[in-house]
Design an enzyme around this catalytic site. Structure first.
Site, PDB file in Angstrom:
ATOM      1  N   ASN A 277      -5.672  13.624 -10.645  1.00  0.00           N
ATOM      2  CA  ASN A 277      -6.314  14.167 -11.837  1.00  0.00           C
ATOM      3  C   ASN A 277      -5.991  15.664 -11.892  1.00  0.00           C
ATOM      4  OD1 ASN A 277      -8.400  15.706 -10.374  1.00  0.00           O
ATOM      5  ND2 ASN A 277      -9.287  13.698  -9.931  1.00  0.00           N
TER       6      ASN A 277
ATOM      7  N   SER B  83      -0.813   6.553 -14.516  1.00  0.00           N
ATOM      8  CA  SER B  83      -1.703   6.348 -15.672  1.00  0.00           C
ATOM      9  C   SER B  83      -2.002   4.890 -15.993  1.00  0.00           C
ATOM     10  CB  SER B  83      -1.167   7.052 -16.932  1.00  0.00           C
ATOM     11  OG  SER B  83      -1.177   8.448 -16.756  1.00  0.00           O
TER      12      SER B  83
ATOM     13  N   TYR C 163      -6.714   5.338 -16.245  1.00  0.00           N
ATOM     14  CA  TYR C 163      -6.321   6.159 -17.392  1.00  0.00           C
ATOM     15  C   TYR C 163      -5.860   5.316 -18.569  1.00  0.00           C
ATOM     16  CZ  TYR C 163      -6.763  10.733 -15.091  1.00  0.00           C
ATOM     17  OH  TYR C 163      -7.228  11.866 -14.490  1.00  0.00           O
TER      18      TYR C 163
ATOM     19  N   GLY D 259      -3.777   2.713 -14.306  1.00  0.00           N
ATOM     20  CA  GLY D 259      -5.079   2.239 -13.847  1.00  0.00           C
ATOM     21  C   GLY D 259      -6.191   2.688 -14.771  1.00  0.00           C
TER      22      GLY D 259
ATOM     23  N   GLY E 246      -8.729   5.294  -7.245  1.00  0.00           N
ATOM     24  CA  GLY E 246      -7.422   4.648  -7.315  1.00  0.00           C
ATOM     25  C   GLY E 246      -6.433   5.164  -6.289  1.00  0.00           C
ATOM     26  N   VAL E 247      -5.193   5.364  -6.724  1.00  0.00           N
ATOM     27  CA  VAL E 247      -4.126   5.852  -5.850  1.00  0.00           C
ATOM     28  C   VAL E 247      -4.508   7.210  -5.270  1.00  0.00           C
ATOM     29  CG1 VAL E 247      -1.733   6.684  -5.831  1.00  0.00           C
ATOM     30  CG2 VAL E 247      -2.297   4.576  -7.019  1.00  0.00           C
ATOM     31  N   ASP E 248      -5.056   8.085  -6.094  1.00  0.00           N
ATOM     32  CA  ASP E 248      -5.440   9.427  -5.656  1.00  0.00           C
ATOM     33  C   ASP E 248      -6.416   9.362  -4.481  1.00  0.00           C
ATOM     34  OD1 ASP E 248      -5.572  12.224  -5.725  1.00  0.00           O
ATOM     35  OD2 ASP E 248      -7.079  12.256  -7.308  1.00  0.00           O
TER      36      ASP E 248
ATOM     37  N   ASP F 168       0.853  -1.181   0.000  1.00  0.00           N
ATOM     38  CA  ASP F 168       0.000   0.000   0.000  1.00  0.00           C
ATOM     39  C   ASP F 168       0.891   1.234   0.000  1.00  0.00           C
ATOM     40  OD1 ASP F 168      -1.692   2.121   0.653  1.00  0.00           O
ATOM     41  OD2 ASP F 168      -2.824   0.973   2.141  1.00  0.00           O
ATOM     42  N   ILE F 169       0.809   2.047  -1.034  1.00  0.00           N
ATOM     43  CA  ILE F 169       1.664   3.226  -1.141  1.00  0.00           C
ATOM     44  C   ILE F 169       1.449   4.196   0.018  1.00  0.00           C
ATOM     45  CG2 ILE F 169       0.152   4.640  -2.595  1.00  0.00           C
ATOM     46  CD1 ILE F 169       2.783   5.296  -4.233  1.00  0.00           C
TER      47      ILE F 169
END
Length: 164
Positions: free
Chosen positions: A23, A117, A121, A119, A31-33, A9-10
């Site tokens: 974004n 990008s 994207y 995921g 996602g990550v964001d 997990d980042i």
């Protein structure tokens, strides 16, 4: 610079800075964001709004507090969205080079990166792995470790294979 692969997990990485695949609006997302905003708390969003009222351009990077994350900073990058017709690989490469420039400005020595990008994207995973490695291998930076963090085992194995 050492490049390492980690599965996990980042948002739990013990690093100086975590890179967020944001974004362009920089107001949180999926996602990550979304994970970074949820784990880091409201302070990240508040800092995004204050520092980037108009968001960021695709390929660019900027930093905010990391809020409740174990890192000191979040370096936000905006990757190209292939599904929206953004197919210029230079924009993806720019995300990584700009993130390293911001890390240098901050004095960050260990930085955790997602595959920008890769995921929702829609960037092909093999190139989403090749792009950062290309940038990292030629970068002039004070960053000592670039950590590519894969959430799942198959992606982690692909990164390990690419690292040789």
């Amino acid at each position: 610079m050492e490049v390492t692969a980690v599965q996990g997990d980042i948002t739990r990485q013990q690093v100086d800075a975590v890179v967020n695949a944001a974004n362009h609006r920089m107001r949180g997302g999926g996602g990550v964001d979304g994970a970074i905003h949820r784990a880091g708390g409201r302070a990240i969003l508040d800092d995004c709004i204050r520092r980037f009222p108009d968001g960021l351009a695709t390929g660019d990077a900027g930093w905010t507090t990391a809020g409740d994350l174990p890192a000191a900073w979040v370096i936000h990058v905006v990757g190209p969205n292939r599904h929206a017709g953004q197919t210029d690989r230079g924009l993806l490469l720019s995300c990584y080079s700009r993130a390293l420039e911001v890390a240098d400005e901050l004095g960050a020595r260990i930085v955790a990166f997602p595959l920008v990008s890769a995921g929702v994207y829609g960037w092909p995973k093999d190139d989403a792995i090749a792009a950062p490695l290309e940038v990292f291998r030629s970068a002039m930076t004070a960053v000592e470790e670039a950590r590519l963090v894969a959430f799942d085992a198959p992606t982690y194995e692909l990164i390990r294979e690419a690292l040789g």
